[in-house]
Each structure stands twice: as structure tokens, then as C-alpha cells.
Design an enzyme around this catalytic site. Sequence first.
Site, PDB file in Angstrom:
ATOM      1  N   GLU A 178      37.603  32.552  38.987  1.00  0.00           N
ATOM      2  CA  GLU A 178      36.820  33.241  40.389  1.00  0.00           C
ATOM      3  C   GLU A 178      35.940  32.154  40.356  1.00  0.00           C
ATOM      4  O   GLU A 178      34.875  31.677  40.102  1.00  0.00           O
ATOM      5  CB  GLU A 178      36.032  34.208  39.867  1.00  0.00           C
ATOM      6  CG  GLU A 178      36.787  35.824  39.583  1.00  0.00           C
ATOM      7  CD  GLU A 178      35.881  36.983  39.366  1.00  0.00           C
ATOM      8  OE1 GLU A 178      34.718  36.226  39.152  1.00  0.00           O
ATOM      9  OE2 GLU A 178      36.155  37.559  39.430  1.00  0.00           O
ATOM     10  N   HIS A 382      36.839  52.097  36.631  1.00  0.00           N
ATOM     11  CA  HIS A 382      37.017  51.424  35.339  1.00  0.00           C
ATOM     12  C   HIS A 382      36.855  50.393  34.982  1.00  0.00           C
ATOM     13  O   HIS A 382      37.447  49.672  35.103  1.00  0.00           O
ATOM     14  CB  HIS A 382      38.178  52.062  34.550  1.00  0.00           C
ATOM     15  CG  HIS A 382      38.550  53.684  34.497  1.00  0.00           C
ATOM     16  ND1 HIS A 382      40.072  53.906  34.016  1.00  0.00           N
ATOM     17  CD2 HIS A 382      38.229  54.703  34.682  1.00  0.00           C
ATOM     18  CE1 HIS A 382      40.158  55.557  33.504  1.00  0.00           C
ATOM     19  NE2 HIS A 382      39.143  55.507  34.415  1.00  0.00           N
ATOM     20  N   GLU A 383      35.142  50.395  35.258  1.00  0.00           N
ATOM     21  CA  GLU A 383      35.195  49.075  33.993  1.00  0.00           C
ATOM     22  C   GLU A 383      35.041  48.881  32.575  1.00  0.00           C
ATOM     23  O   GLU A 383      34.123  49.437  31.944  1.00  0.00           O
ATOM     24  CB  GLU A 383      33.491  48.444  34.925  1.00  0.00           C
ATOM     25  CG  GLU A 383      32.990  47.290  34.086  1.00  0.00           C
ATOM     26  CD  GLU A 383      33.675  45.876  34.667  1.00  0.00           C
ATOM     27  OE1 GLU A 383      33.646  45.805  36.001  1.00  0.00           O
ATOM     28  OE2 GLU A 383      34.481  44.940  33.566  1.00  0.00           O
ATOM     29  N   HIS A 451      40.698  44.488  38.618  1.00  0.00           N
ATOM     30  CA  HIS A 451      39.968  43.344  38.472  1.00  0.00           C
ATOM     31  C   HIS A 451      40.172  42.213  37.917  1.00  0.00           C
ATOM     32  O   HIS A 451      39.881  42.708  36.588  1.00  0.00           O
ATOM     33  CB  HIS A 451      38.606  43.470  39.772  1.00  0.00           C
ATOM     34  CG  HIS A 451      38.504  43.891  40.966  1.00  0.00           C
ATOM     35  ND1 HIS A 451      36.828  43.411  41.656  1.00  0.00           N
ATOM     36  CD2 HIS A 451      39.082  44.550  41.950  1.00  0.00           C
ATOM     37  CE1 HIS A 451      37.531  43.501  42.986  1.00  0.00           C
ATOM     38  NE2 HIS A 451      38.377  43.936  42.927  1.00  0.00           N
ATOM     39  N   GLU A 452      39.342  41.132  37.697  1.00  0.00           N
ATOM     40  CA  GLU A 452      39.140  40.088  36.406  1.00  0.00           C
ATOM     41  C   GLU A 452      40.709  40.377  35.604  1.00  0.00           C
ATOM     42  O   GLU A 452      40.656  40.440  34.338  1.00  0.00           O
ATOM     43  CB  GLU A 452      37.823  40.552  35.322  1.00  0.00           C
ATOM     44  CG  GLU A 452      37.204  40.198  36.073  1.00  0.00           C
ATOM     45  CD  GLU A 452      36.618  41.812  37.055  1.00  0.00           C
ATOM     46  OE1 GLU A 452      36.803  42.351  37.113  1.00  0.00           O
ATOM     47  OE2 GLU A 452      35.848  41.551  38.338  1.00  0.00           O
ATOM     48  N   GLU A 470      42.112  41.553  42.475  1.00  0.00           N
ATOM     49  CA  GLU A 470      41.001  40.720  42.694  1.00  0.00           C
ATOM     50  C   GLU A 470      42.066  38.951  42.525  1.00  0.00           C
ATOM     51  O   GLU A 470      42.398  38.163  43.347  1.00  0.00           O
ATOM     52  CB  GLU A 470      39.456  40.778  42.235  1.00  0.00           C
ATOM     53  CG  GLU A 470      38.725  39.904  42.692  1.00  0.00           C
ATOM     54  CD  GLU A 470      37.272  40.088  41.664  1.00  0.00           C
ATOM     55  OE1 GLU A 470      36.883  39.992  42.550  1.00  0.00           O
ATOM     56  OE2 GLU A 470      37.713  40.289  40.758  1.00  0.00           O
ATOM     57  N   GLU A 476      32.227  38.684  46.969  1.00  0.00           N
ATOM     58  CA  GLU A 476      31.180  39.559  46.065  1.00  0.00           C
ATOM     59  C   GLU A 476      30.499  38.656  45.683  1.00  0.00           C
ATOM     60  O   GLU A 476      28.797  38.288  45.232  1.00  0.00           O
ATOM     61  CB  GLU A 476      32.087  40.089  44.793  1.00  0.00           C
ATOM     62  CG  GLU A 476      32.357  39.355  43.784  1.00  0.00           C
ATOM     63  CD  GLU A 476      32.949  39.859  42.350  1.00  0.00           C
ATOM     64  OE1 GLU A 476      32.364  41.321  42.206  1.00  0.00           O
ATOM     65  OE2 GLU A 476      33.191  38.952  41.611  1.00  0.00           O
TER      66      GLU A 476
END
Length: 668
Positions: A178, A382-383, A451-452, A470, A476
Amino acid sequence: MKKKLILPVLFLSIGISNAQGNKPKSYELSSPEGKNKIQFQLVNNAPKYSVSHGKTVLISPSDLGFTLKNNEDLSTNFEIIKVENTSFDETWEQVWGEKKKIRNHYNQMVVQLQQKGQNKRKLEIQFRAFDDGIAFRYVYPKQNVKDSIFIMDEKTTFNLKEDGKAWWIPANRADRDEYLFKDSPVSTLDTVLTPLTIESKSGLAISFHEANLVDFASMTLVNTTGNQLKSDLVPWADGVKVRVKDTFTSSWRTIQIAEKPTDLITSYLILNLNEPNKLKSISYFKPYKYFGIWWGMHIGKYSFWEGPKQGATTKHAEEYIDFTAKEGFHHLLIEGWNKGWTPAWYENRMHMFSFTKSADNFDLEKVVEYGNKKGVALIGYHETGSNLINYLKEIDEGFALYKKLGIHSVKIGHVGSKLNMKEWHFGQFGVNYFRYVLEKAAEYDLAVLYHESIKDTGERRTFPNMVSREAARGQEYNAWSEGNPPNHLTILPFTRLLSGPMDFTPGIFDVEVKQGYNGRRVHGTAAQQLALYVTIYAPIQMMADLPENYEGKPALQFLKDVPTDWEDTKVLEGKIGEYITTVRKDRNSADWYLGSITNEKAREVKIPLSFLDKNTTYEAQIYADAEGTDETHNPSAIAISKKTVKASDVLQLKLGGAGGTAIRFKKL
Ligand code: NOJ
Ligand code: CA
């Protein structure tokens, strides 16, 4: 029509003198139309390859091989056992995608090598030459003995004949991938991630990446000397790069080669180097657009955690479902729905999220039922906070809960600098973890949005439930940091997006983010946000803004109309970091869509409409920056106009600074 051809063809061998005056045999592989060529030879028993495009030498003789544990060299002392050439030509269909029919046409050369020393280790190198680039990979076949292999280093080099301008982000850093892209000469690069796109001095556009990455470490590139890049595999915490038993197959090392950067975008070489669809059925996933209880948390209007500002409450969920249904959409993401969120959720520690228990004030079953009544499906969330020990313990229960509730998509986040606070997201550990979760999701009929994550190497061809990810700096950052400068969006299509779909989360209408943090905003116009639905490809696209910023806005019509599944894609013009104009044809109608964006500089463009179907009349529904609009002047103003057009027309577009234009060409 499917066409499949596998033909053995004769290999060419040319005598070239080496330093000692011997003549090592040189094996040449040419792409079907002869645009790209690979040459292979053993020089002093070490394998070397070079690459040329037409008359231009791109890669001068470069190294191949590995260093294994205890410094054992798997890059020299070889002899050639066999060289076999074949051809392949097939046209296959993407179940969903940016283009329906893709031609996979290449010539292949497989070189089998064996070391002359005591261990007699074998190594196979497979080369493929396409007209849009080249690829090669290593296959370490079963040897005579059982073995534990520890790769300590990959020796592959890419000895660029000349310097060029590289568009890069750094590797092995806390914020993963990122970062904002920078451009520098190849000769000055440190360790960088791929896709690495380079505009060479001779005017070629090339991009280094990898395809079909399974049970191996990601390749990053490091400048070692001059214009030479070397593969630098992302290591495990103990420094080993890859650990396997008995045998391994590396990912394909790929070089996409084009006469102009826009042609890199319509090269499908990465997908072609992946295996065909392995899923029996993917009927549970169809491309869509979605709203979310999401931006509210990022701009500080809501919190992820329980409390007075909690975003994910049953009440908010029902309001968002009402809004989604009223506007004719069918998908909603709700983050923070579960137990485990705290104000420090993003810090690097082993957070304990639950994947089955709902947060206070949120009744998952009730919300799902309410959505069902209104025709709105939830997207699961789900994080993991990168605590995979916790996640993998609960994953089956978490996925089973979604299956029971009829949820068929899950966004899975991995905030944290290292997985389990220990391993890089991009190392073999991460590669295996992300593949394991993807295959497990398929067992539960779940489409995955990471993501990540690990970078995309074309998995969606084999597992079309690998929907989007992502894997770059997304929207964001505009909510809570200095943001993404306008050129970011004109760099992404030529770099990150070459690897596959991105969940950028476009669609902010209130680009000044009036309800957000002071000074934080989107650095572009609202019309540009609309154009992103065409310049960025993803089979699911978020409409990221708050409902109140969409309500009653005529430009919402474009978001209702724009598809996320395409018959065809063409990039009409573009300059990395400056501008791009992309057109795509809807897979389910005769309509075309156009997205054109610019960096901070205003632009006037003339677009010949020759891509449109001949003998057809269209209504061009144009969403443009209003007169005088740019990043800082009235940036949310969108001028909507209509015009009757056909393929012989030329359309003039005016883009404000950091602006854009989005057009639907509706067949009349
Ligand atoms: C980072 C993700 O990119 C973002 O989409 C998400 O909302 C937060 N993590 C919270 O999980
Ligand atoms: Ca992120």
C-alpha cells in the site's frame, strides 16, 4: 470456437563462440508471429538465456538457477539432457472477466538439465514465447533420492540491455503493497515489488511479474549492478526462501513486452500461464456492485467497534438495506459486525476477532433475513488482523455460518505488517495461506475478496471464486491520510492492475468528504470517480460513499448502468502517470462504456468512436466535469449530457485537473 493444437516443432540451434572459443549450442525459441525470441545456452556449464523483441535485444545473457542449503549450487556444472519444443494454440472463455474470449498462443521449449557432480541433480527450465511477452519457470523433478529442499536464493537475473524508467513500489515494508508508486531509472532501484513496469530507452513498454504462484515465495526484484535486476525471493522469518519436499515448480517469471504501455493492459499472458478452471460450478457468483457500511468508519462518522458511534448496528444495516433495495442494487458489505473490534484494532498485535459471534447491537440472522425480504445479499467480512493462528482455528465455523445463512461472498482482511506478527505476507508462508483459504472458501461456495493479501498471479482462471483483491493503495487512504495524489489513478492501470482485478472502492461523490477528518479528501473530481468504474477492472465494484451522498444525485444513474462483466476491453490512449482512456463492451448488452481520467493537468481529448459497432446508432450519455471543475474548484459538479453518435464520429472530451469523463454508449 475452441482451437487446440499441440505440435512438436524443430528447435533451432546456432553456434555461438564463448570466451574460450568453444561453440556452446544455442537454442532459440520464437513466438508464433516471431515478435519475441528467447535464446538459451550453457556457457561454461551454466544456463543462460536472453530475450529480444524484433531487432531490439531486451535481456542480454542472464543467469538461471538457485542456491540450495549449505551453499549447494544449482546454477552450474550442468549438461543438457534434452530440449523439446512444442506449440500451443487455444481460445478459452473467462466465466467472468474484462474480456470473454482469450487466445492462448505460444511456442514452448523445455530444457532438461542434469548436474555432472556427485548428486546428479536434475533441473528443468520451461520457456514460453508469446507475441505479447515471454515466460519461464523452473521444475525441480523428483530425483533419485528423497530430499528436503531449502532454497536459500534464486539466481535468476534480468540483465536489461538498456536503462529505462521504472514505476515501482518498495518490497518488504510495513504497509505491504500500500504505497504510492515512484518512477526512477532501473539502474537506481532497490528491492521492488512486481508488477514492475518499465519504459525502456528504445521505447518499449515491459512489465516484470509472475504467474501461477503456488507453494513458492513471491519474487521481488533488486538491482544488483548496472541495469541488471535479480530475483529476490521473499524469505521466511528464518531467512530460508522456499522449503519443500522432493520436488518444486516455481511460478512463471513473466516479461510482458509491448510497443506502447496501453498494450500491456490488454495482454492476457498472466492468465494464460495459469491452469484452466478447476471449480465444477461457480453458479453462486455473478459479478455485482455493492454498497457498504464502510466509508463511514474510515472517515470517522462511525466506529468499527461497539459504542455510541458503532457503524454495524441492526438499525443501520436495515437502513442500508432499504437504500440498496430502493436504488435497485443487491449487495451490501457490513464491516465491524462481529466481536473483537477495539479502537486499537489496527495495531500490530495478535488481535482476537471472532468469526461467529455478532457484536452487541447487531443481529446477523435478523439482518440477513431482512435483506432476503428486500432482495439484498450480505457480503461476509472477516478481519483477521493478521492473527492467522486465531483465524484458522475458526475458519470452518465462520465459513459454515455464512453457508448456512446463504452468504456467498466474503471479504477477508489482513491488517498487520507481518502474518502472525512473524512472516511477510508475500513469503511462501503467505502464498500457501492465501491459497489454502481460497480453496477452503470454494468448498463453502464462497467468492473471496482479499484485502492486505498476496499479489495476484492469475489465480482467478483456475479458481474463479478468487474474485478481487486490494493489493495496492486504495481509496481508504483518502479518508485518513494525506491521500492519493491524482497521478496514482493514472499509474495503477499500467502497474498493479496488470496483475488482476482490484477492489479500489471507487464512487465517492462528496470528494471533499465534508463529514470526514479535517483536510482529508479525495484528490480528484466526482466525474473522475465515475470513470474509475471503467479504467479499473474488477468483477465486483464498491460504491463506496455514504447513502446520503448518492440520494437524489442524477449521476447515480451511471453507477446503476455500468456493468462489472465485459465482453471486450480496449485501451484507446494512455501515458503512465498522466492519463488513460479505456472502453469496454458490456457482456450482456450491445452497450459500450468509456472511462477517461487525467492527472492534475486538465486535458482536452478527441476520441474517434471507431471501436463502436458499425452501422449502429448509440445515445452517448456523458458524465463530465462541469465547466470550471477541477480538484479544488467545485469538484463534485458533474455535467450530464446526451448525444446521438456512431462509429464514424469523433467525440471531444474536456477533463478538469484531476478530472474525468464517464460515458455509456446505449444502443438505440
Ligand atoms: C483495511 C481494509 O483495506 C479496509 O477495506 C477495511 O475496512 C479495514 N482494513 C478494516 O478491516
Ligand atoms: Ca488496506
